[in-house]
Design a protein around this motif. Structure first.
Motif, PDB file in Angstrom:
ATOM      1  N   VAL A   1       0.886  -1.208   0.129  1.00 45.80           N
ATOM      2  CA  VAL A   1       0.043   0.145   0.037  1.00 45.80           C
ATOM      3  C   VAL A   1       0.846   1.238   0.056  1.00 45.80           C
ATOM      4  N   ILE A   2       2.026   1.215   0.873  1.00 44.49           N
ATOM      5  CA  ILE A   2       2.900   2.594   0.779  1.00 44.49           C
ATOM      6  C   ILE A   2       3.517   2.493  -0.793  1.00 44.49           C
TER       7      ILE A   2
ATOM      8  N   GLY B   1       5.994   9.240   0.504  1.00 40.27           N
ATOM      9  CA  GLY B   1       7.276   9.289   0.004  1.00 40.27           C
ATOM     10  C   GLY B   1       8.343   8.392   0.865  1.00 40.27           C
ATOM     11  N   MET B   2       9.417   8.518   0.748  1.00 46.27           N
ATOM     12  CA  MET B   2      10.174   7.706   1.333  1.00 46.27           C
ATOM     13  C   MET B   2      10.481   7.971   3.065  1.00 46.27           C
TER      14      MET B   2
ATOM     15  N   GLY C   1      15.730  -0.479  12.062  1.00 45.26           N
ATOM     16  CA  GLY C   1      16.046  -0.142  10.923  1.00 45.26           C
ATOM     17  C   GLY C   1      15.907  -0.948   9.705  1.00 45.26           C
ATOM     18  N   LEU C   2      15.878  -2.325   9.790  1.00 48.02           N
ATOM     19  CA  LEU C   2      15.737  -3.564   8.779  1.00 48.02           C
ATOM     20  C   LEU C   2      14.413  -3.309   7.879  1.00 48.02           C
ATOM     21  N   GLN C   3      13.438  -2.985   8.421  1.00 48.02           N
ATOM     22  CA  GLN C   3      12.164  -2.816   7.629  1.00 48.02           C
ATOM     23  C   GLN C   3      12.287  -1.495   7.150  1.00 48.02           C
ATOM     24  N   ALA C   4      12.678  -0.508   8.181  1.00 50.43           N
ATOM     25  CA  ALA C   4      12.581   0.851   7.678  1.00 50.43           C
ATOM     26  C   ALA C   4      13.457   0.975   6.217  1.00 50.43           C
ATOM     27  N   LEU C   5      14.824   0.276   6.305  1.00 53.08           N
ATOM     28  CA  LEU C   5      15.643   0.167   4.991  1.00 53.08           C
ATOM     29  C   LEU C   5      14.710  -0.152   3.922  1.00 53.08           C
ATOM     30  N   THR C   6      14.367  -1.573   3.920  1.00 55.31           N
ATOM     31  CA  THR C   6      13.327  -2.110   2.791  1.00 55.31           C
ATOM     32  C   THR C   6      12.159  -1.288   2.622  1.00 55.31           C
ATOM     33  N   TYR C   7      11.585  -0.603   3.393  1.00 52.79           N
ATOM     34  CA  TYR C   7      10.439   0.293   2.954  1.00 52.79           C
ATOM     35  C   TYR C   7      10.776   1.413   2.237  1.00 52.79           C
ATOM     36  N   THR C   8      12.123   1.973   2.676  1.00 50.44           N
ATOM     37  CA  THR C   8      12.687   3.292   2.029  1.00 50.44           C
ATOM     38  C   THR C   8      13.150   2.721   0.720  1.00 50.44           C
TER      39      THR C   8
ATOM     40  N   GLY D   1      12.298   3.120  -5.193  1.00 44.87           N
ATOM     41  CA  GLY D   1      12.147   2.541  -6.408  1.00 44.87           C
ATOM     42  C   GLY D   1      10.766   3.086  -7.038  1.00 44.87           C
ATOM     43  N   ALA D   2       9.846   3.311  -6.197  1.00 41.55           N
ATOM     44  CA  ALA D   2       8.511   3.589  -6.599  1.00 41.55           C
ATOM     45  C   ALA D   2       8.506   4.954  -7.227  1.00 41.55           C
ATOM     46  N   ASN D   3       9.194   5.780  -6.492  1.00 42.57           N
ATOM     47  CA  ASN D   3       9.386   7.194  -6.923  1.00 42.57           C
ATOM     48  C   ASN D   3      10.165   7.466  -8.169  1.00 42.57           C
ATOM     49  N   VAL D   4      11.306   6.606  -8.237  1.00 40.92           N
ATOM     50  CA  VAL D   4      11.925   6.293  -9.726  1.00 40.92           C
ATOM     51  C   VAL D   4      10.962   6.045 -10.871  1.00 40.92           C
ATOM     52  N   LEU D   5      10.077   5.091 -10.699  1.00 38.27           N
ATOM     53  CA  LEU D   5       9.385   4.492 -11.576  1.00 38.27           C
ATOM     54  C   LEU D   5       8.106   5.195 -11.854  1.00 38.27           C
ATOM     55  N   HIS D   6       7.747   6.320 -10.865  1.00 38.25           N
ATOM     56  CA  HIS D   6       6.408   6.787 -10.878  1.00 38.25           C
ATOM     57  C   HIS D   6       5.812   7.222 -12.210  1.00 38.25           C
ATOM     58  N   ARG D   7       6.633   7.945 -13.021  1.00 34.78           N
ATOM     59  CA  ARG D   7       6.136   8.366 -14.382  1.00 34.78           C
ATOM     60  C   ARG D   7       5.882   7.155 -15.211  1.00 34.78           C
ATOM     61  N   ARG D   8       6.420   6.325 -15.509  1.00 34.43           N
ATOM     62  CA  ARG D   8       6.709   5.147 -15.860  1.00 34.43           C
ATOM     63  C   ARG D   8       5.331   4.206 -15.857  1.00 34.43           C
ATOM     64  N   LEU D   9       5.394   4.074 -14.516  1.00 35.13           N
ATOM     65  CA  LEU D   9       4.140   3.160 -14.224  1.00 35.13           C
ATOM     66  C   LEU D   9       2.837   3.782 -14.274  1.00 35.13           C
ATOM     67  N   LEU D  10       2.488   5.030 -14.203  1.00 36.18           N
ATOM     68  CA  LEU D  10       1.149   5.533 -14.553  1.00 36.18           C
ATOM     69  C   LEU D  10       0.665   5.202 -16.020  1.00 36.18           C
ATOM     70  N   ARG D  11       1.598   4.968 -16.771  1.00 31.80           N
ATOM     71  CA  ARG D  11       1.366   4.635 -18.267  1.00 31.80           C
ATOM     72  C   ARG D  11       0.854   3.472 -18.544  1.00 31.80           C
TER      73      ARG D  11
END
Length: 183
Positions: A58-59, A71-72, A91-98, A103-113
């Motif tokens: 969901v995040i 965001g992150m 910090g382990l889950q925090a690292l994973t979620y971040t 990755g979601a922010n980097v792929l944001h514009r591409r994924l919306l297509r």
């Protein structure tokens, strides 16, 4: 007395507003879904190693579809709360979620297509890399390799993307349908 001419009125410039369909999700709805899934993630079913991480899903979904609000930092804070709940290395889950939020922010514009199925397929390597980094750090700290059953959870998380996405986008479609019929 002054007589007005019969000229048509000059249109006045309007401010540029964002697309209402793109921003149809209210902050209350976004944070309500995040808190509800966080509460659901506190249940003991998450202890199964192959369980999908619904909170991460969901995040990541909201990081793709409304990156200005989620965001992150949101991923980091929810990851820390899950670390405290799971009594694991802080910090382990925090690292994973971040990592997933990045990755979601980097792929944001591409994924919306793409449609939701293709979005889930594109997010699979992001989920895999983030979970792999967490598993490797945990294996290094605990001096114990947990095996590869966690990959089932990663695949299930990516496979649930279309269903969760459909549920989270449903109120937005209802609003746009209601606006179209009210004309």
């Amino acid at each position: 007395m002054r007589v007005r001419s019969a000229r048509p009125p000059v249109p006045r410039p309007h401010g540029v507003h964002p697309d209402p369909i793109e921003n149809a999700a209210s902050p209350r709805f976004i944070w309500g879904t995040l808190i509800a899934v966080f509460m659901l993630s506190l249940l003991p079913w998450r202890q199964w190693q192959a369980a999908p991480d619904l909170l991460l899903l969901v995040i990541a979904f909201w990081a793709v579809h409304d990156s200005r609000r989620v965001g992150m930092l949101v991923g980091f804070v929810f990851g820390l709360m899950m670390d405290v709940h799971d009594v694991g290395p802080l910090g382990l889950q925090a690292l994973t979620y971040t990592i997933v939020c990045y990755g979601a922010n980097v792929l944001h514009r591409r994924l919306l297509r793409f449609d939701l199925w293709s979005q889930g397929l594109h997010m699979l390597p992001v989920f895999f890399f983030a979970k792999l980094s967490g598993v490797l750090i945990n294996a290094w700290l605990a001096n114990y390799w947990a095996g590869w059953t966690w990959t089932i959870g990663v695949i299930l998380t990516a496979a649930l993307w279309p269903a969760v996405g459909w549920l989270l986008l449903l109120p937005q479609h209802r609003m746009s349908d209601a606006d179209a019929t009210s004309v």
